[in-house]
Motif scaffolding. Structure first.
Motif, short mmCIF file in Angstrom:
data_model
loop_
_atom_site.label_atom_id
_atom_site.label_comp_id
_atom_site.label_asym_id
_atom_site.label_seq_id
_atom_site.Cartn_x
_atom_site.Cartn_y
_atom_site.Cartn_z
N PHE A 121 0.80 -1.22 0.00
CA PHE A 121 0.00 0.00 0.00
C PHE A 121 0.83 1.28 0.00
CE2 PHE A 121 -2.74 -3.19 2.12
CZ PHE A 121 -3.81 -3.16 1.24
N ASP A 122 2.13 1.18 -0.22
CA ASP A 122 2.98 2.37 -0.17
C ASP A 122 2.57 3.42 -1.18
OD1 ASP A 122 4.39 1.16 1.82
OD2 ASP A 122 6.07 0.52 0.55
N ALA A 123 2.16 2.99 -2.39
CA ALA A 123 1.80 3.94 -3.44
C ALA A 123 0.57 4.77 -3.05
CB ALA A 123 1.53 3.20 -4.75
N ILE A 124 -0.37 4.17 -2.31
CA ILE A 124 -1.58 4.90 -1.90
C ILE A 124 -1.22 6.01 -0.92
CG2 ILE A 124 -3.83 4.70 -0.78
CD1 ILE A 124 -3.96 1.83 -1.70
N GLY A 125 -0.35 5.72 0.02
CA GLY A 125 0.05 6.72 1.01
C GLY A 125 0.77 7.89 0.38
N ALA A 126 1.53 7.63 -0.69
CA ALA A 126 2.30 8.70 -1.33
C ALA A 126 1.47 9.54 -2.30
CB ALA A 126 3.49 8.09 -2.09
N ALA A 127 0.29 9.05 -2.69
CA ALA A 127 -0.54 9.75 -3.68
C ALA A 127 -1.31 10.89 -3.03
CB ALA A 127 -1.50 8.77 -4.34
N GLY A 128 -1.60 11.94 -3.82
CA GLY A 128 -2.36 13.07 -3.33
C GLY A 128 -3.85 12.79 -3.33
N LEU A 129 -4.62 13.81 -2.91
CA LEU A 129 -6.07 13.66 -2.84
C LEU A 129 -6.74 14.02 -4.15
CD1 LEU A 129 -6.81 15.07 0.73
CD2 LEU A 129 -6.89 12.69 -0.02
N VAL A 130 -6.37 15.16 -4.73
CA VAL A 130 -6.97 15.62 -5.99
C VAL A 130 -5.86 16.14 -6.89
CG1 VAL A 130 -8.59 17.19 -7.09
CG2 VAL A 130 -9.13 16.25 -4.84
N GLN A 131 -5.90 15.74 -8.16
CA GLN A 131 -4.85 16.18 -9.09
C GLN A 131 -5.35 16.07 -10.52
OE1 GLN A 131 -0.60 14.83 -8.62
NE2 GLN A 131 -1.03 13.75 -10.53
N MET A 132 -5.07 17.09 -11.31
CA MET A 132 -5.41 17.08 -12.73
C MET A 132 -4.25 16.50 -13.52
SD MET A 132 -8.38 18.31 -13.79
CE MET A 132 -8.03 18.95 -15.42
N PRO A 133 -4.51 15.66 -14.51
CA PRO A 133 -3.42 15.22 -15.41
C PRO A 133 -2.80 16.42 -16.09
CG PRO A 133 -5.39 13.88 -15.72
CD PRO A 133 -5.79 15.03 -14.86
N GLY A 134 -1.49 16.47 -16.13
CA GLY A 134 -0.80 17.63 -16.70
C GLY A 134 -0.63 17.52 -18.21
N LEU A 135 -0.57 18.67 -18.86
CA LEU A 135 -0.34 18.72 -20.31
C LEU A 135 1.10 18.31 -20.61
CD1 LEU A 135 -1.43 19.57 -23.11
CD2 LEU A 135 -0.54 21.85 -22.65
N LEU A 136 1.26 17.33 -21.50
CA LEU A 136 2.56 16.83 -21.95
C LEU A 136 3.44 16.38 -20.77
CD1 LEU A 136 3.38 19.40 -24.78
CD2 LEU A 136 2.70 17.02 -25.05
N HIS A 137 2.81 15.76 -19.78
CA HIS A 137 3.60 15.25 -18.65
C HIS A 137 4.60 14.20 -19.13
CE1 HIS A 137 4.58 13.67 -14.66
NE2 HIS A 137 4.39 12.46 -15.15
N PHE A 138 4.17 13.32 -20.03
CA PHE A 138 5.05 12.27 -20.53
C PHE A 138 5.83 12.71 -21.77
CE2 PHE A 138 1.60 9.97 -18.35
CZ PHE A 138 2.35 9.24 -17.44
N GLY A 139 5.34 13.75 -22.45
CA GLY A 139 5.99 14.20 -23.66
C GLY A 139 5.52 13.42 -24.88
#
Length: 451
Positions: free
Chosen positions: A230-248
């Motif tokens: 469950f480590d990934a759940i603890g590190a994740a935020g509550l609300v977040q919009m996918p960013g433009l060109l995050h991956f490129g």
């Protein structure tokens, strides 16, 4: 009472069996949730698989899953509520369909991710979206090259090509140190057993949610073997919009060709889903403007989706099945389903929870999905007369497609781009062979005329 007031009053009292209008929330919500339950696993699984192939960090994997949900929701909104005048050219169909991340592109995306990176997939997706727009604009002229026999051959090959992915996942994932362990196989078969039992013995929502329930059961069962972290759940935020060109975005010619061909095929295949929706739910065929708007909108959504990290989308056949079975065609009901997907996609903790699903659980659940894809293709194939000509087309297309991809080393003396286009995924070769043979092989009618 004024005409505007009467229209508003009628819309508030609209039936769930009407295309337009607003039904009551009490009626709409359970039906919308039914659509979400039926498709959410299929929507996020390609993103989970591709993130694994690319070796992404937990943070990037969460963003890729988020984007899958958000882009699927926005694509669905466009198809439900088109942009443009009602009697003119519009983006979107205005028909009751659900869009989601498609398995049809998965074999080719896995090959591209293995040889290049996630940026190359999104670059090829932009090109594919442009191909879809062209297909949509000229749909009446292109459609005749993809009858059910050809579309079925392609879908059948896609299903066959996904089987190794499911088996590797059932074994725990190729990169896992416990790959092939008895624990992985036990959890995988337990999950598969739950899905199979629900599919054949359950009814109603339990049957529709068989894959989701199977994954939940397998997830709980796998926890007893220490497979859940469950480590990934603890590190994740509550609300977040996918960013433009995050991956490129990165363009590579052979990848663009391979994905572009798949977009052309899937654009034609979408006609089947839209036709099934209108015939089953509205008792009519889709109009040419509706089909054109649907496919052009599909292309535009995939171009924009690639910029926000959303993998290629397509119509979801299981949701078409729900519409044709229940006759619930109200666009607001499906719009509420898209809203649920959108909200889920904006919550990183939900997406992070999905990354904690062990690969053996996903494999046990999705092997039945891949099998159903292959059988759907077989149904399309057998809808045509299986004479010697048609049997030759299907047999040779599947044989060459699967054969070359399984022995891709046979292309080692050719340039790299040849292997990328033809040697990594069987779908491209199967499509080209099927289309060409369908054009050049003589038909029975011609033989009769000559005789």
């Amino acid at each position: 009472m004024s005409e505007r007031a009467m229209t508003k009053r009628n819309s508030q009292k609209a039936s769930i069996f009407e295309l337009d209008g607003i039904p009551s929330f009490g009626q709409a919500f359970p039906l919308a949730l039914q659509h979400v339950v039926a498709m959410i696993v299929g929507c996020v699984t390609p993103a989970i698989i591709i993130s694994g192939v690319c070796g992404m960090s937990d943070k990037d994997s969460v963003i890729l899953i988020q984007s899958a949900l958000v882009v699927s929701a926005l694509s669905t909104f466009l198809q439900l509520f088109p942009i443009g005048p009602k009697n003119g050219f519009r983006l979107g169909a205005g028909l009751p369909v659900i869009m989601g991340i498609s398995f049809a592109y998965l074999p080719t995306m896995q090959a591209i991710a293995g040889d290049f990176n996630i940026q190359t997939i999104f670059g090829a997706q932009i090109v594919g979206g442009c191909v879809a727009i062209i297909v949509g604009l000229f749909i009446n002229k292109i459609r005749r090259f993809f009858p059910p026999l050809i579309a079925g051959t392609v879908v059948f090959t896609i299903g066959l090509s996904l089987y190794p992915t499911a088996i590797n996942y059932m074994a725990g994932g190729v990169s896992s140190p416990t790959y092939g362990s008895w624990e992985n196989w036990l959890v995988a078969f337990f999950t598969l057993a739950v899905v199979t039992l629900l599919n054949h013995f359950a009814t109603g929502i339990l049957k529709l949610a068989s894959i989701l329930i199977g994954i939940i059961a397998g997830y709980i069962f796998s926890a007893f073997f220490g497979m859940v972290n469950f480590d990934a759940i603890g590190a994740a935020g509550l609300v977040q919009m996918p960013g433009l060109l995050h991956f490129g975005v990165q363009f590579e010619v052979s990848s663009c060709v391979a994905i572009g061909i798949l977009f052309a095929i899937n654009s034609i295949q979408a006609i089947g889903d839209f036709s099934a929706t209108t015939m089953g739910g509205l008792d009519r065929q889709p109009t040419n403007p509706e089909l054109q708007g649907a496919i052009v909108g599909y292309g535009v959504c995939n171009i924009l989706g690639s910029l926000f990290g959303g993998l290629p989308t397509a119509t979801f056949s299981q949701n078409v099945g729900i519409v044709t079975t229940t006759k619930v065609v109200n666009r607001c009901v499906l719009g509420l389903a898209a809203t649920i997907l959108l909200v889920a996609g904006l919550v990183p903790k939900f997406s992070a929870m999905l990354t904690t699903i062990p690969q053996c659980v996903l494999g046990g659940a999705t092997v039945s999905v891949f099998a159903s894809i292959a059988m759907t293709g077989m149904k399309l194939v057998t809808s045509a007369e299986m004479n010697y000509r048609n049997s030759s087309i299907v047999g040779l297309a599947a044989a060459l497609g699967m054969g070359v991809s399984q022995a891709s080393a046979a292309l080692s003396t050719f340039p790299t781009w040849v292997t990328t286009i033809f040697g990594k995924s069987p779908v491209v070769i199967a499509t080209l062979v099927a289309v060409v043979l369908n054009i050049i092989l003589p038909r029975d009618e011609r033989k009769k005329k000559k005789a």
